[in-house]
Design an enzyme around this catalytic site. Structure first.
Site, PDB file in Angstrom:
ATOM      1  N   ARG A  70       1.775  -4.692   5.344  1.00  0.00           N
ATOM      2  CA  ARG A  70       2.379  -3.788   4.369  1.00  0.00           C
ATOM      3  C   ARG A  70       1.470  -3.675   3.135  1.00  0.00           C
ATOM      4  O   ARG A  70       0.904  -4.641   2.660  1.00  0.00           O
ATOM      5  CB  ARG A  70       3.751  -4.316   3.970  1.00  0.00           C
ATOM      6  CG  ARG A  70       4.513  -3.430   2.973  1.00  0.00           C
ATOM      7  CD  ARG A  70       4.521  -4.030   1.593  1.00  0.00           C
ATOM      8  NE  ARG A  70       5.332  -3.256   0.647  1.00  0.00           N
ATOM      9  CZ  ARG A  70       5.402  -3.515  -0.647  1.00  0.00           C
ATOM     10  NH1 ARG A  70       4.724  -4.520  -1.176  1.00  0.00           N
ATOM     11  NH2 ARG A  70       6.117  -2.750  -1.436  1.00  0.00           N
ATOM     12  N   VAL A  71       1.304  -2.460   2.610  1.00  0.00           N
ATOM     13  CA  VAL A  71       0.425  -2.210   1.473  1.00  0.00           C
ATOM     14  C   VAL A  71       1.258  -1.894   0.249  1.00  0.00           C
ATOM     15  O   VAL A  71       2.176  -1.069   0.294  1.00  0.00           O
ATOM     16  CB  VAL A  71      -0.554  -1.052   1.768  1.00  0.00           C
ATOM     17  CG1 VAL A  71      -1.396  -0.739   0.536  1.00  0.00           C
ATOM     18  CG2 VAL A  71      -1.446  -1.422   2.944  1.00  0.00           C
ATOM     19  N   THR A 117       5.828  -1.001 -11.849  1.00  0.00           N
ATOM     20  CA  THR A 117       6.448  -2.165 -11.218  1.00  0.00           C
ATOM     21  C   THR A 117       7.790  -1.732 -10.650  1.00  0.00           C
ATOM     22  O   THR A 117       8.344  -0.713 -11.054  1.00  0.00           O
ATOM     23  CB  THR A 117       6.625  -3.306 -12.231  1.00  0.00           C
ATOM     24  OG1 THR A 117       7.180  -4.446 -11.578  1.00  0.00           O
ATOM     25  CG2 THR A 117       7.524  -2.902 -13.384  1.00  0.00           C
ATOM     26  N   GLY A 118       8.296  -2.508  -9.711  1.00  0.00           N
ATOM     27  CA  GLY A 118       9.558  -2.156  -9.084  1.00  0.00           C
ATOM     28  C   GLY A 118       9.423  -2.175  -7.573  1.00  0.00           C
ATOM     29  O   GLY A 118       8.577  -2.875  -7.017  1.00  0.00           O
ATOM     30  N   ILE A 119      10.266  -1.410  -6.903  1.00  0.00           N
ATOM     31  CA  ILE A 119      10.185  -1.306  -5.449  1.00  0.00           C
ATOM     32  C   ILE A 119       8.981  -0.446  -5.101  1.00  0.00           C
ATOM     33  O   ILE A 119       8.928   0.741  -5.434  1.00  0.00           O
ATOM     34  CB  ILE A 119      11.466  -0.681  -4.868  1.00  0.00           C
ATOM     35  CG1 ILE A 119      12.690  -1.514  -5.267  1.00  0.00           C
ATOM     36  CG2 ILE A 119      11.359  -0.580  -3.343  1.00  0.00           C
ATOM     37  CD1 ILE A 119      12.690  -2.925  -4.739  1.00  0.00           C
ATOM     38  N   THR A 177       5.459  -7.275 -10.319  1.00  0.00           N
ATOM     39  CA  THR A 177       4.012  -7.172 -10.405  1.00  0.00           C
ATOM     40  C   THR A 177       3.651  -7.627 -11.802  1.00  0.00           C
ATOM     41  O   THR A 177       4.530  -7.948 -12.591  1.00  0.00           O
ATOM     42  CB  THR A 177       3.539  -5.708 -10.234  1.00  0.00           C
ATOM     43  OG1 THR A 177       4.299  -4.882 -11.137  1.00  0.00           O
ATOM     44  CG2 THR A 177       3.744  -5.190  -8.829  1.00  0.00           C
TER      45      THR A 177
END
Length: 324
Positions: free
Chosen positions: A215-216, A236-238, A187
């Site tokens: 998907r959100v 940020t990340g999964i 992101t």
């Protein structure tokens, strides 16, 4: 002009696996540092936290190195759908857009929605808002992202997400840059403390790539983007890991309830590590403390502490929280 508060800013361009070689690190610095410089100059000129955040997000959304705006990953059907959110810490007002297409700067929609009675819009509503605002249609797809999707289609979408942190290898230039295919989350985010002592945060993403339609992302939720008058955090990340931890809101609420920013980050990231989450965050508090945390190998963050620009690009691998 005389400042009431020394402004501070921290930004990120995602998190993921290690960047191999000095060429990769320097490429990311060349993208992050001009954003820091421009955003900090705006703050010194007296611009508000929200104005500075939006400008920083726009610049990062325009950089194809990052998975937001231009350079966003493609979803399973070959379309780009982006999400972004903005939060004003003093007003404690959240706004965002979910799965919007054909726009250059999703953060601009989040800014407009700050003053709307309906402050989070999804795909069809966001498309209608684009028409109302008469923003020009824009195609954010890049050749790199298209080729990535075409390759994965040949492999019947065996990956659960795209490679979303790009790296320029040693000796490469921008035209021959390669994608770090082991880096799979991303992101962009901007957190600001302005000269009036006000906090704001913005986060924008192209998603994780190859995902199920609809998907959100966490970026358009308080889980990934949250602020009060006491602290502001961008994650940020999964995305699913961030949502499960309600990461941004958890950190901010702890600071709002009296924890120091460092203690809030350390406790929250210890919990996330225990649950084997893959994520990162950047943060500021009202005192001007700057913090970052990661469970991934690297977080692509840079900051201005009032004296100089620095970054987190060469931190040791593994969970780490820092605060200055």
């Amino acid at each position: 002009m005389e400042l009431d508060v020394q402004p501070k800013v921290i930004i990120h361009g995602g998190a993921g696996s290690s960047l191999h070689g000095k060429g990769g690190v320097e490429a990311v610095r060349r993208s992050l540092y001009p954003v820091i410089e421009e955003v900090y100059a705006l703050l010194l000129a007296g611009k508000s936290a929200c104005e500075a955040v939006v400008r920083g997000c726009q610049m990062l959304e325009d950089d194809p190195l990052f998975n937001a705006g231009t350079g966003s990953v493609l979803q399973s059907d070959g379309q780009i759908r982006m999400s972004a959110a903005l939060m004003d810490g003093i007003a404690q007002r959240f706004s965002g857009t979910i799965n919007v297409s054909r726009v250059q700067h999703p953060i601009e929609l989040a800014l407009y929605l700050q003053n709307s009675p309906d402050r989070v819009l999804s795909d069809f509503g966001a498309a209608e808002l684009l028409r109302e605002l008469q923003l020009p249609s824009y195609d954010p797809i890049t050749e790199r992202r298209l080729n990535e999707w075409l390759q994965e289609r040949q492999e019947n979408f065996t990956k659960t997400m795209a490679a979303v942190v790009a790296e320029v290898g040693v000796g490469d230039d921008a035209d021959t840059a390669v994608v770090d295919t082991s880096a799979r989350r991303g992101t962009i985010g901007v957190v600001v403390l302005d000269s009036q002592g006000k906090l704001a945060v913005g986060t924008s993403t192209g998603g994780k790539g190859f995902e199920r339609i609809g998907r959100v992302s966490d970026s358009a939720m308080p889980a990934g983007n949250y602020a009060t008058a006491h602290a502001a955090v961008s994650c940020t990340g999964i995305g699913e890991d961030i949502i499960d931890e309600c990461l941004a809101a958890r950190i901010v609420v702890r600071v709002t309830d009296g924890m120091s920013l460092l203690d809030a980050m350390e406790r929250t990231f210890a919990e996330a590590t225990d649950r084997q989450r893959d994520l990162g965050a950047i943060a500021l508090d009202a005192s001007g403390a700057i913090a970052w945390g990661k469970t991934s190998d690297v977080i692509l963050a840079a900051f201005h502490d009032g004296n100089k620009i620095a970054d987190t690009l060469e931190l040791p691998v593994g969970t780490q929280v820092g605060c200055i």
